[in-house]
Scaffold this motif. Sequence first.
Motif, PDB file in Angstrom:
ATOM      1  N   VAL A   1       8.799 -25.479 -26.273  1.00 63.57           N
ATOM      2  CA  VAL A   1       8.825 -26.482 -24.953  1.00 63.57           C
ATOM      3  C   VAL A   1      10.285 -27.238 -25.073  1.00 63.57           C
ATOM      4  CG1 VAL A   1       7.552 -28.683 -24.142  1.00 63.57           C
ATOM      5  CG2 VAL A   1       6.186 -26.785 -25.111  1.00 63.57           C
ATOM      6  N   GLY A   2      10.771 -27.374 -26.213  1.00 62.35           N
ATOM      7  CA  GLY A   2      11.988 -27.958 -26.109  1.00 62.35           C
ATOM      8  C   GLY A   2      12.983 -27.185 -25.479  1.00 62.35           C
TER       9      GLY A   2
ATOM     10  N   ASN B  40       4.820 -26.490 -28.934  1.00 61.30           N
ATOM     11  CA  ASN B  40       5.539 -27.643 -28.623  1.00 61.30           C
ATOM     12  C   ASN B  40       6.816 -27.674 -29.579  1.00 61.30           C
ATOM     13  OD1 ASN B  40       4.479 -29.045 -26.737  1.00 61.30           O
ATOM     14  ND2 ASN B  40       2.795 -29.655 -28.065  1.00 61.30           N
TER      15      ASN B  40
ATOM     16  N   ASN C 231      13.002 -33.620 -24.341  1.00 62.85           N
ATOM     17  CA  ASN C 231      12.393 -34.939 -24.976  1.00 62.85           C
ATOM     18  C   ASN C 231      10.932 -34.870 -24.785  1.00 62.85           C
ATOM     19  OD1 ASN C 231      15.017 -35.905 -25.841  1.00 62.85           O
ATOM     20  ND2 ASN C 231      15.383 -36.411 -23.659  1.00 62.85           N
ATOM     21  N   GLY C 232      10.212 -33.881 -24.191  1.00 59.83           N
ATOM     22  CA  GLY C 232       8.743 -33.763 -24.089  1.00 59.83           C
ATOM     23  C   GLY C 232       8.018 -32.752 -24.774  1.00 59.83           C
ATOM     24  N   LYS C 233       6.715 -33.110 -24.597  1.00 60.72           N
ATOM     25  CA  LYS C 233       5.884 -31.898 -25.135  1.00 60.72           C
ATOM     26  C   LYS C 233       4.736 -31.910 -24.411  1.00 60.72           C
ATOM     27  CE  LYS C 233       3.321 -35.080 -28.678  1.00 60.72           C
ATOM     28  NZ  LYS C 233       2.889 -35.355 -29.928  1.00 60.72           N
ATOM     29  N   LEU C 234       3.856 -30.814 -24.732  1.00 57.15           N
ATOM     30  CA  LEU C 234       2.657 -30.661 -23.700  1.00 57.15           C
ATOM     31  C   LEU C 234       1.378 -31.079 -24.588  1.00 57.15           C
ATOM     32  CD1 LEU C 234       3.196 -26.917 -22.122  1.00 57.15           C
ATOM     33  CD2 LEU C 234       3.966 -29.417 -21.371  1.00 57.15           C
TER      34      LEU C 234
ATOM     35  N   MET D 154       5.460 -33.220 -16.286  1.00 56.28           N
ATOM     36  CA  MET D 154       6.274 -32.072 -16.591  1.00 56.28           C
ATOM     37  C   MET D 154       6.929 -31.635 -15.200  1.00 56.28           C
ATOM     38  SD  MET D 154       4.914 -28.581 -18.146  1.00 56.28           S
ATOM     39  CE  MET D 154       3.580 -28.280 -16.754  1.00 56.28           C
TER      40      MET D 154
ATOM     41  N   LEU E 121      11.989 -28.866 -21.787  1.00 59.72           N
ATOM     42  CA  LEU E 121      11.892 -30.331 -21.842  1.00 59.72           C
ATOM     43  C   LEU E 121      12.380 -30.730 -23.074  1.00 59.72           C
ATOM     44  CD1 LEU E 121       8.077 -30.742 -20.259  1.00 59.72           C
ATOM     45  CD2 LEU E 121      10.268 -31.182 -19.083  1.00 59.72           C
TER      46      LEU E 121
ATOM     47  N   GLU F 230       7.551 -33.460 -12.755  1.00 62.27           N
ATOM     48  CA  GLU F 230       9.035 -34.291 -12.509  1.00 62.27           C
ATOM     49  C   GLU F 230      10.213 -33.971 -13.430  1.00 62.27           C
ATOM     50  OE1 GLU F 230       9.852 -38.853 -12.093  1.00 62.27           O
ATOM     51  OE2 GLU F 230       8.184 -38.335 -13.213  1.00 62.27           O
ATOM     52  N   GLY F 231       9.982 -33.704 -14.594  1.00 63.10           N
ATOM     53  CA  GLY F 231      11.174 -33.109 -15.435  1.00 63.10           C
ATOM     54  C   GLY F 231      11.630 -31.887 -14.952  1.00 63.10           C
TER      55      GLY F 231
END
Length: 246
Positions: free
Chosen positions: A78-79, A74, A84-87, A1, A82, A3-4
């Motif tokens: 979260v979108g 998420n 393309n990510g999720k926690l 996270m 991020l 890093e993103g």
Amino acid sequence: MSEGLRETPERLIELMNRYLTLMSGVVNGHDGYVDKYIGDAVMAIWGAPVVVEDAERKAVETALDCQAALEIFNRDVVGEFLPNGKLGTRIGIATGFAVAGNMGSAQRLNYTVTGDMVNLSARLEGANKEYGTSIMISEQTALAVGDGFVLRRLDRLVVKGKTLPITVFEVMGRTGAVADDVLARREAFERALALHDARDFAGALKIFTSLATADPPSKVYAGRCEAYLTNPPPADWQGEFVLKTK
């Protein structure tokens, strides 16, 4: 996270604060006390600074509600940060005695708890990584929660820093709210685990392999059984596994 969001650290702080606020709200809603934040971790206690009835049940309810709240977080939040990510979060719960009070230096004190139970809960949180699970509890916690939850014995685990094994359990959900196929996998897993403990590694491997695609702990045990067929554990082995990492 991190890093993103390295180009926008203020966004990282905003996301973390919203996440910690969400998790803390669930803890508070079940009579827990948020002791501190350790980076992105929440350390919560039941039973101090005031006595809490049904502490174990409330802690496990908190764990399940935290996972449910995170799923919504998420999906809805979260979108924005991020795309393309999720926690994800792992939870460890342990029951036992601890010392509570103001601790620290002569210049700065914080109210907190310390003791073997505190260390164990931290180790159980990290041990989830080994099995691909989300909520791991100690045997004392499992005995105290009653029959309102679906648990499965996960292992006899020697966590890092310990010499004796403890029995640990996964919380799979609330009684009556776990899907039939998950309950069937749990039953098959328990049969395989009994064979594993009885040193019938070939029999256990067959069942674990059939479950491995849908059940991460079964995949872990399938690998162990394959290894034990080549290099059996010592004669005094009683099903325990020594965890090398925190």
